[in-house]
Scaffold this active site. Structure first.
Site, PDB file in Angstrom:
ATOM      1  CG  ASN A   9      -1.714   1.221   1.414  1.00  0.00           C
ATOM      2  OD1 ASN A   9      -1.795   2.044   0.502  1.00  0.00           O
ATOM      3  ND2 ASN A   9      -2.331   1.377   2.584  1.00  0.00           N
ATOM      4  CE  LYS A  11      -0.200   3.321   4.650  1.00  0.00           C
ATOM      5  NZ  LYS A  11      -0.211   3.431   6.095  1.00  0.00           N
ATOM      6  CG  HIS A  95      -5.948   1.928   4.904  1.00  0.00           C
ATOM      7  ND1 HIS A  95      -5.531   2.916   5.772  1.00  0.00           N
ATOM      8  CD2 HIS A  95      -4.930   1.036   4.829  1.00  0.00           C
ATOM      9  CE1 HIS A  95      -4.307   2.623   6.191  1.00  0.00           C
ATOM     10  NE2 HIS A  95      -3.922   1.486   5.632  1.00  0.00           N
ATOM     11  CD  GLU A  97      -3.112   5.596   6.543  1.00  0.00           C
ATOM     12  OE1 GLU A  97      -3.055   5.623   5.312  1.00  0.00           O
ATOM     13  OE2 GLU A  97      -2.207   5.093   7.260  1.00  0.00           O
ATOM     14  CD  GLU A 168      -3.660  -2.512   7.109  1.00  0.00           C
ATOM     15  OE1 GLU A 168      -2.520  -2.696   6.672  1.00  0.00           O
ATOM     16  OE2 GLU A 168      -4.345  -1.524   6.796  1.00  0.00           O
ATOM     17  N   GLY A 174       2.189   2.348  10.660  1.00  0.00           N
ATOM     18  CA  GLY A 174       3.132   3.452  10.495  1.00  0.00           C
ATOM     19  C   GLY A 174       3.805   3.879  11.793  1.00  0.00           C
ATOM     20  CB  SER A 213       4.932  -1.743  11.955  1.00  0.00           C
ATOM     21  OG  SER A 213       4.498  -0.418  12.216  1.00  0.00           O
TER      22      SER A 213
END
Ligand code: PGA
Length: 254
Positions: A9, A11, A95, A97, A168, A174, A213
């Site tokens: 991904n 991003k 996702h 985010e 996730e 991250g 991560s």
């Protein structure tokens, strides 16, 4: 047997030059990855470049999001049909985010899933709890709520068996703070159990991958867990050699 899925991904990162270089390097090394199915998720403007550079390789590509609408006055949105124009095989949905920064609701994500399942594109549905939800003991509750997106479908719904679920944990994305393999496996087993409640066949088919991560040095222990069928990789996928190393782990783990 579920084929492991290792996806990058990217991003909102990269430029035309850096994405071209990344794709060149992935192309050069991808043949050594014999077991895992590989895919990359660039920002929309680079889908055409992925199609051009990856079409004769075993690496797939997809978008990081898609609209719940078919076409029309929806400024800034990108439809499933547009993704078809670039031969996308996958799309990420929900996702964290998108859920947390852009406030996408469970219902909105479910509506997108409906659109994607009506097409030939494989949805990668992301689920995961925040740090506070974990501390409050709400992890399973949150996952169950997010999985409700698949409740409306019949077990025979075409494409449902090809769905990929990405677990996730938000606190591991991250942050460099990876879940322990046991923590991840516990949730993966829970998800598989929820799927089995409605259909044993689906529970056997649907791949559940871990994200948060993942790096070359922690991928092997993660992928060795029984219910972990691959990885959704963010930061480490921006480096071709790290991404391919994670893919290579599957040559030995599956
Ligand atoms: P990360 O991102 O690997 O950088 O934690 C994972 C993701 O957001 O999919």
């Amino acid at each position: 047997m579920r084929r492991p899925f290792v996806a990058g991904n990217w991003k909102m990162n990269g430029s035309i030059n850096s994405i071209r270089e990344l794709l060149t390097n992935i192309k050069q090394g991808c043949e050594r990855v014999e077991v895992a199915e590989l895919a990359v998720f660039p920002s929309y403007p680079y889908l055409a470049l992925c199609e051009e550079m990856l079409c004769k390789t075993q690496v797939g590509w997809g978008a990081q999001n898609a609209s719940d609408q078919v076409e029309g006055a929806f400024t800034g949105e990108v439809s499933i049909n547009m993704l078809h124009d670039f031969n996308c095989q996958y799309v990420l949905l929900g996702h964290s985010e998108r859920r947390h920064i852009y406030m996408e609701s469970d219902e909105f994500i479910a509506a997108k899933l409906k659109r994607v399942l009506a097409s030939s594109i494989i949805p990668v549905l992301c689920v995961g709890e925040t740090q506070t939800e974990r501390v409050d003991g709400k992890t399973f509750l949150v996952i169950e709520r997010q999985l409700a997106a698949i409740h409306d479908f019949d077990d025979n719904q075409p494409g449902l068996g090809r769905l990929v679920i990405a677990y996730e944990p938000v606190w591991a994305i991250g942050t460099g703070k990876v879940a322990t393999p046991e923590q991840a496996e516990e949730v993966h087993a829970y998800i598989r159990g929820q799927l089995a409640k409605r259909s044993q066949v689906l529970a056997e088919q649907i791949r559940i991958v871990y994200g948060g991560s993942v790096k070359p040095d922690n991928a092997a222990e993660m992928l060795a867990m029984r219910n972990i069928d691959g990885a959704l990789v963010g930061g480490a996928s921006l480096d071709a050699s790290s991404f391919l190393k994670i893919g290579l782990v599957c040559n030995n783990s599956f």
